[in-house]
Scaffold this motif. Structure first.
Motif, PDB file in Angstrom:
ATOM      1  N   CYS A 180       0.614  -0.956   0.151  1.00  0.00           N
ATOM      2  CA  CYS A 180       0.399   0.358  -0.069  1.00  0.00           C
ATOM      3  C   CYS A 180       1.202   1.180  -0.340  1.00  0.00           C
ATOM      4  O   CYS A 180       0.290   2.642   0.121  1.00  0.00           O
ATOM      5  CB  CYS A 180      -1.016  -0.036   1.491  1.00  0.00           C
ATOM      6  N   ALA A 181       2.256   1.199   0.839  1.00  0.00           N
ATOM      7  CA  ALA A 181       3.082   2.092   0.784  1.00  0.00           C
ATOM      8  C   ALA A 181       3.722   3.064  -0.407  1.00  0.00           C
ATOM      9  O   ALA A 181       3.944   3.715  -0.952  1.00  0.00           O
ATOM     10  CB  ALA A 181       3.954   2.578   2.410  1.00  0.00           C
ATOM     11  N   GLY A 182       3.753   1.353  -0.879  1.00  0.00           N
ATOM     12  CA  GLY A 182       4.861   1.245  -2.418  1.00  0.00           C
ATOM     13  C   GLY A 182       3.929   1.811  -3.749  1.00  0.00           C
ATOM     14  O   GLY A 182       4.928   1.443  -4.718  1.00  0.00           O
ATOM     15  N   TYR A 183       2.656   0.907  -3.794  1.00  0.00           N
ATOM     16  CA  TYR A 183       2.497   1.054  -4.875  1.00  0.00           C
ATOM     17  C   TYR A 183       2.463   2.208  -5.695  1.00  0.00           C
ATOM     18  O   TYR A 183       2.599   1.965  -7.185  1.00  0.00           O
ATOM     19  CB  TYR A 183       0.250   1.224  -4.879  1.00  0.00           C
ATOM     20  N   ASP A 184       2.161   3.539  -5.978  1.00  0.00           N
ATOM     21  CA  ASP A 184       3.127   4.418  -5.848  1.00  0.00           C
ATOM     22  C   ASP A 184       4.705   4.896  -6.152  1.00  0.00           C
ATOM     23  O   ASP A 184       5.055   5.577  -6.909  1.00  0.00           O
ATOM     24  CB  ASP A 184       2.404   6.039  -5.431  1.00  0.00           C
ATOM     25  N   GLY A 185       5.424   3.903  -6.258  1.00  0.00           N
ATOM     26  CA  GLY A 185       6.996   4.079  -6.089  1.00  0.00           C
ATOM     27  C   GLY A 185       7.644   4.798  -5.208  1.00  0.00           C
ATOM     28  O   GLY A 185       8.832   5.014  -5.741  1.00  0.00           O
ATOM     29  N   ASP A 186       6.853   5.542  -4.145  1.00  0.00           N
ATOM     30  CA  ASP A 186       7.690   6.025  -3.613  1.00  0.00           C
ATOM     31  C   ASP A 186       6.974   5.970  -2.037  1.00  0.00           C
ATOM     32  O   ASP A 186       6.192   6.272  -1.405  1.00  0.00           O
ATOM     33  CB  ASP A 186       6.813   8.070  -3.676  1.00  0.00           C
ATOM     34  N   ILE A 187       8.215   5.263  -1.296  1.00  0.00           N
ATOM     35  CA  ILE A 187       8.235   5.189   0.404  1.00  0.00           C
ATOM     36  C   ILE A 187       8.769   6.174   0.994  1.00  0.00           C
ATOM     37  O   ILE A 187      10.508   6.010   1.308  1.00  0.00           O
ATOM     38  CB  ILE A 187       8.384   4.137   0.321  1.00  0.00           C
ATOM     39  N   ALA A 188       8.562   7.018   1.683  1.00  0.00           N
ATOM     40  CA  ALA A 188       9.849   8.051   2.642  1.00  0.00           C
ATOM     41  C   ALA A 188      10.020   6.881   3.640  1.00  0.00           C
ATOM     42  O   ALA A 188       9.538   6.459   4.312  1.00  0.00           O
ATOM     43  CB  ALA A 188       8.551   9.282   3.151  1.00  0.00           C
ATOM     44  N   LEU A 189      11.382   7.234   3.624  1.00  0.00           N
ATOM     45  CA  LEU A 189      12.256   6.864   4.475  1.00  0.00           C
ATOM     46  C   LEU A 189      12.288   7.095   6.083  1.00  0.00           C
ATOM     47  O   LEU A 189      12.347   8.498   6.155  1.00  0.00           O
ATOM     48  CB  LEU A 189      13.615   6.767   4.154  1.00  0.00           C
ATOM     49  N   PRO A 190      12.717   7.008   7.165  1.00  0.00           N
ATOM     50  CA  PRO A 190      12.804   7.581   8.616  1.00  0.00           C
ATOM     51  C   PRO A 190      13.364   7.974   8.653  1.00  0.00           C
ATOM     52  O   PRO A 190      14.967   7.958   8.394  1.00  0.00           O
ATOM     53  CB  PRO A 190      12.692   5.702   9.361  1.00  0.00           C
ATOM     54  N   ASN A 191      14.119   9.439   9.479  1.00  0.00           N
ATOM     55  CA  ASN A 191      15.130   9.669   9.538  1.00  0.00           C
ATOM     56  C   ASN A 191      15.207  10.657  10.389  1.00  0.00           C
ATOM     57  O   ASN A 191      14.782   9.756  11.530  1.00  0.00           O
ATOM     58  CB  ASN A 191      14.574  11.088   8.957  1.00  0.00           C
ATOM     59  N   ALA A 192      16.424  11.192  11.793  1.00  0.00           N
ATOM     60  CA  ALA A 192      16.512  11.606  12.798  1.00  0.00           C
ATOM     61  C   ALA A 192      15.380  11.975  14.005  1.00  0.00           C
ATOM     62  O   ALA A 192      15.107  11.342  14.962  1.00  0.00           O
ATOM     63  CB  ALA A 192      17.807  12.081  12.483  1.00  0.00           C
ATOM     64  N   ILE A 193      14.765  12.838  13.004  1.00  0.00           N
ATOM     65  CA  ILE A 193      12.926  12.967  13.899  1.00  0.00           C
ATOM     66  C   ILE A 193      12.389  11.592  13.955  1.00  0.00           C
ATOM     67  O   ILE A 193      11.487  11.602  14.792  1.00  0.00           O
ATOM     68  CB  ILE A 193      12.506  14.348  13.479  1.00  0.00           C
ATOM     69  N   THR A 194      11.807  11.145  12.964  1.00  0.00           N
ATOM     70  CA  THR A 194      10.736  10.548  12.782  1.00  0.00           C
ATOM     71  C   THR A 194      11.295   9.357  13.313  1.00  0.00           C
ATOM     72  O   THR A 194       9.925   7.918  13.590  1.00  0.00           O
ATOM     73  CB  THR A 194       9.954   9.921  11.288  1.00  0.00           C
ATOM     74  N   LEU A 195      12.024   8.557  13.604  1.00  0.00           N
ATOM     75  CA  LEU A 195      12.853   7.431  14.140  1.00  0.00           C
ATOM     76  C   LEU A 195      12.348   7.003  15.625  1.00  0.00           C
ATOM     77  O   LEU A 195      11.931   5.983  15.343  1.00  0.00           O
ATOM     78  CB  LEU A 195      14.449   7.056  13.276  1.00  0.00           C
TER      79      LEU A 195
END
Length: 287
Positions: free
Chosen positions: A193-208
């Motif tokens: 569901c997250a990758g159906y559009d070919g764009d999955i945001a990666l975690p960063n230092a803030i969201t991890l």
């Protein structure tokens, strides 16, 4: 320490965990969509479940029996959880939790169809009281129904389906097996569901750190709730669970400046009354 007091302490852990997950979900929602949140939560869950299974020696309990039922159960939970993560960003937290508490009412209504259980007169009255509580919380006609309100109401139905199918699975499957497929299947659902559009945001230092909190709090909350129910009757445990509502209302007011709406608290009290009536009297009527 009495078993009742131990159950209360476990429920405090569940309340803290559910509240933490709501705050963390709202914090990461500005950078990740709900599918991405579920993907990373499930990946974190896989690590936790596999680690615990390895340390406790319960790997052999994982089998391929009833994969279809596991898939249906996890699809229902995945849908409900995505709706929940969306709702906590769109409407006050207290309103989300109030509508989430209707899940046992939906279980009560759907159990005759899916589990072959009898709906008693007490159960019907309990469902009616709960429905009145929903009307008080949502107050249809006072304002247009928002997507967040609809999502919060529907997430309770998703959780109800998940609970019913979980009840079926527990007849033959262990907790380790159920949690293993919970995390792995929902990781696949999240990836698709997250990758159906070919764009999955990666975690960063803030969201991890928030994602780690979501993964740990989600599993720990259900572990605390299950442990509490193993120590004390549902009539003792579930009223404590409803402390989540005033807790999250206070958190919402202090952290997000959300207004504590007395109508939400009144509606939640009615929903609680319906659930409590079914817990205390419904079991006797079915006996």
């Amino acid at each position: 320490m009495s078993t009742t007091l131990r159950a209360c302490l476990w429920m405090i852990g569940a309340i803290v965990s559910f509240t933490s997950m709501a705050i963390a979900g709202r914090q990461v929602s500005f950078a990740l969509d709900t599918f991405e949140i579920m993907l990373y939560r499930s990946l974190m869950g896989i690590v936790i479940v596999c680690t615990v299974a390895g340390l406790s020696g319960t790997w052999r309990q994982i089998n391929r029996q009833q994969l279809g039922l596991h898939a249906v159960r996890n699809a229902a939970h995945f849908t409900g959880q995505n709706l929940w993560f969306f709702a906590i960003t769109a409407i006050p937290l207290a309103q989300v939790f109030a509508l989430e508490f209707t899940s046992p009412i939906w279980v009560l209504l759907m159990s005759p169809l899916l589990l072959g259980e009898r709906l008693t007169r007490v159960g019907s009255i309990a469902a009616l009281i709960g429905f009145i509580g929903v009307l008080v919380v949502t107050r249809p006609g006072s304002a247009p129904l928002s997507p967040g309100l609809i999502a919060a109401a529907l997430c309770a139905i998703g959780f109800a389906f998940s609970a019913i199918f979980t009840r079926k699975l527990t007849r033959t499957q262990t907790i380790t097996c159920i949690l293993f497929y919970l995390t792995t299947m929902q990781a696949v659902f999240g990836l698709v569901c997250a990758g159906y559009d070919g764009d999955i945001a990666l975690p960063n230092a803030i969201t991890l750190p928030w994602l780690v909190l979501i993964g740990c709090a989600g599993l720990f909350a259900h572990f605390c709730l299950t442990t509490a129910l193993s120590l004390a009757p549902a009539s003792v445990v579930m009223p404590i669970d409803f402390v989540r509502l005033p807790t999250i209302a206070i958190v919402g007011a202090l952290v997000y400046a959300e207004v504590i709406d007395p109508w939400i608290l009144l509606g939640a009290a009615l929903i609680f009354a319906g659930n409590y009536l079914n817990i205390t009297r419904g079991q006797t009527a079915r006996a």
